[in-house]
Scaffold this motif. Structure first.
Motif, PDB file in Angstrom:
ATOM      1  N   ILE A  25      28.253  24.016 -63.604  1.00  0.00           N
ATOM      2  CA  ILE A  25      26.796  23.462 -63.555  1.00  0.00           C
ATOM      3  C   ILE A  25      26.398  23.003 -62.154  1.00  0.00           C
ATOM      4  O   ILE A  25      26.865  21.862 -61.790  1.00  0.00           O
ATOM      5  N   CYS A  28      25.628  18.822 -60.347  1.00  0.00           N
ATOM      6  CA  CYS A  28      25.957  17.613 -61.055  1.00  0.00           C
ATOM      7  C   CYS A  28      27.459  17.170 -60.251  1.00  0.00           C
ATOM      8  O   CYS A  28      28.474  17.684 -60.237  1.00  0.00           O
ATOM      9  N   ILE A  45      26.289  12.291 -66.319  1.00  0.00           N
ATOM     10  CA  ILE A  45      25.271  13.058 -65.698  1.00  0.00           C
ATOM     11  C   ILE A  45      25.103  14.705 -66.087  1.00  0.00           C
ATOM     12  O   ILE A  45      23.989  15.204 -66.406  1.00  0.00           O
ATOM     13  N   LEU A  46      26.284  15.246 -66.493  1.00  0.00           N
ATOM     14  CA  LEU A  46      26.287  16.349 -67.399  1.00  0.00           C
ATOM     15  C   LEU A  46      25.543  16.306 -68.781  1.00  0.00           C
ATOM     16  O   LEU A  46      24.791  17.456 -68.957  1.00  0.00           O
ATOM     17  N   GLN A  48      23.093  14.267 -69.443  1.00  0.00           N
ATOM     18  CA  GLN A  48      21.727  14.421 -69.102  1.00  0.00           C
ATOM     19  C   GLN A  48      21.006  15.848 -68.454  1.00  0.00           C
ATOM     20  O   GLN A  48      20.105  16.415 -68.871  1.00  0.00           O
ATOM     21  N   GLN A  49      21.790  16.353 -67.664  1.00  0.00           N
ATOM     22  CA  GLN A  49      21.496  17.617 -67.236  1.00  0.00           C
ATOM     23  C   GLN A  49      21.232  18.739 -68.278  1.00  0.00           C
ATOM     24  O   GLN A  49      20.257  19.477 -68.253  1.00  0.00           O
ATOM     25  N   HIS A  52      18.372  18.143 -70.431  1.00  0.00           N
ATOM     26  CA  HIS A  52      17.048  18.528 -69.604  1.00  0.00           C
ATOM     27  C   HIS A  52      16.852  20.182 -69.790  1.00  0.00           C
ATOM     28  O   HIS A  52      15.787  20.496 -69.884  1.00  0.00           O
ATOM     29  N   LEU A  53      17.974  20.795 -69.746  1.00  0.00           N
ATOM     30  CA  LEU A  53      18.128  22.122 -69.895  1.00  0.00           C
ATOM     31  C   LEU A  53      17.614  22.563 -71.270  1.00  0.00           C
ATOM     32  O   LEU A  53      16.801  23.577 -71.496  1.00  0.00           O
TER      33      LEU A  53
END
Length: 91
Positions: A25, A28, A45-46, A48-49, A52-53
C-alpha cells in the motif's frame, strides 16, 4: 488482512528512531522511537487507509510482496576485483 512491514532504524544525531512502510500500500509510512511503537503506528495508518478505500468503493490491494532472506558469500578476490573499483565513487 496480512501485509508485510519493512522497518528500518534511522539515527539522527543522538536519537535512534524507526520508520516503517508497507510496500503493498504505497504512501503508508510511520515513524516512532521504538520498533513496537512504529509498527503500531503503521497498523493504525493502514487501517485508516483501507477504511478510506472501502468508503470509496475501492477494494484494498491484495498481499503481493514476498520476503526472501538470502546469504551472499564474499570472497577476498571479489572484493578487490577491478570491475567493482568504481563503485566506491558512488558513495
Amino acid at each position: 488482512m496480512k501485509f508485510i512491514a519493512i522497518i528500518q532504524a534511522s539515527n539522527k544525531g543522538l536519537a535512534k528512531n524507526y520508520s516503517a512502510y508497507c510496500p503493498d500500500i504505497p504512501g503508508c509510512i510511520a515513524y516512532g522511537p521504538t520498533e513496537e511503537e512504529t509498527l503500531a503506528a503503521l497498523q493504525a495508518i493502514l487501517a485508516q487507509q483501507i477504511g478510506h478505500l472501502e468508503k470509496l468503493g475501492i477494494e484494498p490491494p491484495n498481499h503481493h510482496c514476498t520476503v526472501k532472506i538470502f546469504e551472499v558469500e564474499i570472497r577476498e578476490e571479489e572484493q578487490n576485483a577491478p570491475e567493482f573499483a568504481n563503485l566506491n565513487r558512488l558513495y
